[in-house]
Design a protein around this motif. Sequence first.
Motif, mmCIF file in Angstrom:
data_model
loop_
_atom_site.group_PDB
_atom_site.id
_atom_site.type_symbol
_atom_site.label_atom_id
_atom_site.label_comp_id
_atom_site.label_asym_id
_atom_site.label_seq_id
_atom_site.Cartn_x
_atom_site.Cartn_y
_atom_site.Cartn_z
ATOM 1 N N LEU A 310 0.825 -1.206 0.000
ATOM 2 C CA LEU A 310 0.000 0.000 0.000
ATOM 3 C C LEU A 310 0.863 1.262 0.000
ATOM 4 O O LEU A 310 0.545 2.242 -0.676
ATOM 5 N N GLN A 311 1.958 1.217 0.739
ATOM 6 C CA GLN A 311 2.850 2.365 0.768
ATOM 7 C C GLN A 311 3.513 2.563 -0.595
ATOM 8 O O GLN A 311 3.719 3.707 -1.039
ATOM 9 N N GLN A 312 3.839 1.454 -1.263
ATOM 10 C CA GLN A 312 4.399 1.557 -2.618
ATOM 11 C C GLN A 312 3.406 2.234 -3.560
ATOM 12 O O GLN A 312 3.783 3.065 -4.400
ATOM 13 N N LEU A 313 2.124 1.885 -3.411
ATOM 14 C CA LEU A 313 1.102 2.518 -4.241
ATOM 15 C C LEU A 313 1.053 4.016 -3.992
ATOM 16 O O LEU A 313 0.934 4.814 -4.935
ATOM 17 N N LEU A 314 1.141 4.419 -2.740
ATOM 18 C CA LEU A 314 1.128 5.847 -2.426
ATOM 19 C C LEU A 314 2.365 6.553 -2.974
ATOM 20 O O LEU A 314 2.287 7.675 -3.463
ATOM 21 N N ASP A 315 3.526 5.886 -2.898
ATOM 22 C CA ASP A 315 4.759 6.484 -3.417
ATOM 23 C C ASP A 315 4.679 6.700 -4.926
ATOM 24 O O ASP A 315 5.172 7.691 -5.447
ATOM 25 N N GLN A 316 4.041 5.727 -5.621
ATOM 26 C CA GLN A 316 3.958 5.801 -7.078
ATOM 27 C C GLN A 316 2.833 6.722 -7.548
ATOM 28 O O GLN A 316 2.925 7.332 -8.611
ATOM 29 N N GLN A 317 1.764 6.799 -6.763
ATOM 30 C CA GLN A 317 0.607 7.626 -7.135
ATOM 31 C C GLN A 317 0.163 8.451 -5.925
ATOM 32 O O GLN A 317 -0.848 8.154 -5.291
ATOM 33 N N PRO A 318 0.916 9.490 -5.584
ATOM 34 C CA PRO A 318 0.606 10.257 -4.360
ATOM 35 C C PRO A 318 -0.764 10.935 -4.380
ATOM 36 O O PRO A 318 -1.296 11.274 -3.324
ATOM 37 N N ASP A 319 -1.346 11.131 -5.550
ATOM 38 C CA ASP A 319 -2.662 11.772 -5.628
ATOM 39 C C ASP A 319 -3.808 10.789 -5.440
ATOM 40 O O ASP A 319 -4.972 11.200 -5.375
ATOM 41 N N ASN A 320 -3.478 9.506 -5.384
ATOM 42 C CA ASN A 320 -4.503 8.489 -5.184
ATOM 43 C C ASN A 320 -4.625 8.208 -3.687
ATOM 44 O O ASN A 320 -3.749 7.602 -3.078
ATOM 45 N N SER A 321 -5.728 8.653 -3.093
ATOM 46 C CA SER A 321 -5.879 8.526 -1.639
ATOM 47 C C SER A 321 -6.448 7.188 -1.199
ATOM 48 O O SER A 321 -6.541 6.920 0.000
ATOM 49 N N ALA A 322 -6.835 6.330 -2.146
ATOM 50 C CA ALA A 322 -7.496 5.067 -1.790
ATOM 51 C C ALA A 322 -6.676 4.192 -0.838
ATOM 52 O O ALA A 322 -7.235 3.612 0.099
ATOM 53 N N PRO A 323 -5.339 4.041 -1.030
ATOM 54 C CA PRO A 323 -4.580 3.186 -0.103
ATOM 55 C C PRO A 323 -4.644 3.648 1.347
ATOM 56 O O PRO A 323 -4.460 2.837 2.270
ATOM 57 N N HIS A 324 -4.892 4.946 1.578
ATOM 58 C CA HIS A 324 -4.955 5.437 2.956
ATOM 59 C C HIS A 324 -6.040 4.728 3.756
ATOM 60 O O HIS A 324 -5.889 4.525 4.971
ATOM 61 N N PHE A 325 -7.134 4.349 3.091
ATOM 62 C CA PHE A 325 -8.211 3.678 3.826
ATOM 63 C C PHE A 325 -7.703 2.377 4.445
ATOM 64 O O PHE A 325 -7.924 2.120 5.645
ATOM 65 N N TYR A 326 -7.025 1.570 3.658
ATOM 66 C CA TYR A 326 -6.572 0.272 4.168
ATOM 67 C C TYR A 326 -5.373 0.411 5.105
ATOM 68 O O TYR A 326 -5.213 -0.380 6.037
ATOM 69 N N LEU A 327 -4.554 1.436 4.897
ATOM 70 C CA LEU A 327 -3.495 1.718 5.869
ATOM 71 C C LEU A 327 -4.122 2.114 7.206
ATOM 72 O O LEU A 327 -3.608 1.761 8.273
ATOM 73 N N GLY A 328 -5.239 2.824 7.154
ATOM 74 C CA GLY A 328 -5.965 3.151 8.370
ATOM 75 C C GLY A 328 -6.527 1.914 9.045
ATOM 76 O O GLY A 328 -6.485 1.794 10.279
ATOM 77 N N VAL A 329 -7.056 0.992 8.248
ATOM 78 C CA VAL A 329 -7.581 -0.261 8.806
ATOM 79 C C VAL A 329 -6.471 -1.024 9.523
ATOM 80 O O VAL A 329 -6.670 -1.541 10.641
ATOM 81 N N ILE A 330 -5.292 -1.098 8.907
ATOM 82 C CA ILE A 330 -4.167 -1.802 9.533
ATOM 83 C C ILE A 330 -3.780 -1.126 10.843
ATOM 84 O O ILE A 330 -3.587 -1.789 11.876
#
Length: 571
Positions: A310-330
């Motif tokens: 999920l962090q890799q996804l954020l690094d590659q696409q910083p404007d995509n906030s979707a991974p933050h939801f699952y990082l929050g769940v973790i």
Amino acid sequence: MNKPLLISLITSLLITGCSQMDRTPSSANADTLELAPTITYIKGELNADSLYQLLSAELAGKQGRFDLALEHYLNQTRLTRDPAVAERATRIAQFLRRTDAVMETSRLWSEIEPGNIEPLHIRANILLHERQFELALPLLEQVLEQGGDEALTLIAAQSEEMPAEVAEHYYDLLTRLNRQQPEQLDYLLTRVLLLRQLDRTTAAAELLDAGLRVEPDQAELVLQRAEIYRQQGQPAQGLKLVQRALRQEPEHTRLAASRAQLLLLSGQTEMAWEAIQQLLQQQEDNQQLRYYFALLLLENNRPEQSRRLLQQLLDQQPDNSAPHFYLGVIAQQQEQRELALEHFLQVDQGPNLIQAYARALSLFESADDQARVTALIATGRESHPDQREDLIILQVEWLDRVGLRPEALAILNQSLEQSPDSVNLLYTRSMLTDSEQSQQMISDLRRALVLSPDNPMLQNALGYTLTLYTDELEEAHALISRALAQQPEDAAILDSMGWVLHRLGRNEEALHFLQQAHSRYPEPEVTAHLVQVLWALDQQQRATELLLQALEQQPNDSHLLEAADMIGVTP
């Protein structure tokens, strides 16, 4: 009329201009024009009137007046009965996304050119997407019988949406056609999807096994069979098939992804992680695949590995906030409240936006947090004005959960003053109203149902409320019946139907519905209803056993204690 000739004529005339076709009548010849003889349209001939209107249609299209272009082409389709004109009319209607016009033009096209399967395919596609599966079936049958195997893709894509009886009709059709073309694997695979929709998993597995005996490494057959093994709790069996197929097609992405999944489910977690990393290295730009594996790992209790992806996804696409939801769940699972809150509040769009706010509020468990929750919701409403109503309801539900119902109702009352026709706010207020104010509850539900008369949730809610607090049982039964007709598998509606039938003294019928509700959702209120109906039918032993069993699990539930008091059983 030959299609290339038609198009070339129109194109050449558009290029040279229409100066020679001045159609404006002068005063001298106006009467003559009014008395002009009726034009006879002969198929295959391009008369002046047809050419003029078709040219007008093309010019209208060039000017962006596509509705006018469609009108002219549709008119000429009816008059000339020319397949090229019919096709052009259909294409314009498709471009405009005018479903009604596409259906009409393609139907005319089929009448004019009955041997052409494309207009049949177009109409079938529309009917399938509109869930008119029965109407689409004869069209698809014609397409398939004329060799249009691409129709199988349409059926496969919609198979999960089909009611069981309709899926059965499609399965019978494909089975018959598959016997005529047994070598066609597309037929077999589509039949498998229909069998799975019918919950006939064993038959689907047998069909796949038959296909695999012919082509043991065919990827689609392997993937479908492995998925059934997974659903049956036999991931190791599916893994064997997938690994063998991969030896034949080592670059097949879906097989490789399936292997990683099955390794994980088989308990081979380290090998699964290696397989995931290897595949993602090969598919470095495939963010969808990375997202899939992140969620798969999270689902299978591998939070740190999921976090990494999920962090890799954020690094590659910083404007995509979707991974933050699952990082929050973790973070929430690991009791890192502030970190979880930070992630949830960074979700700024997409389907998880409201769920992120709901998760954020769940991190606050005390009425002492009211000020912080109020500020959080206020910021959310400012940032997401289109979600204002959903955020208000989240705030109201949180206030009620921490024992601040008066404050919750005050917010609802204020919001309804601003939005008196909000169905969701009316429904929410009705659910928070105390039983002593049942008339307010009923009034809110009646108003909501006027605003949304075909809403099964509202029909059921009003029907059940009338059952509980009034003697208007016939109206209640009618409302619940309407809701059940729309959602016959819904446990809450089945329970309501059982309880209103009990109130009407129809306990044999009530038992049927309550047993269905209890098998789907055995929560205390449903259990309490079933216990009381069993008791009324002189099945005291069964009622007592069911009640005591439920009380062992939830000894303080008010519904169960009320049922115990009603039938005279001491917990």
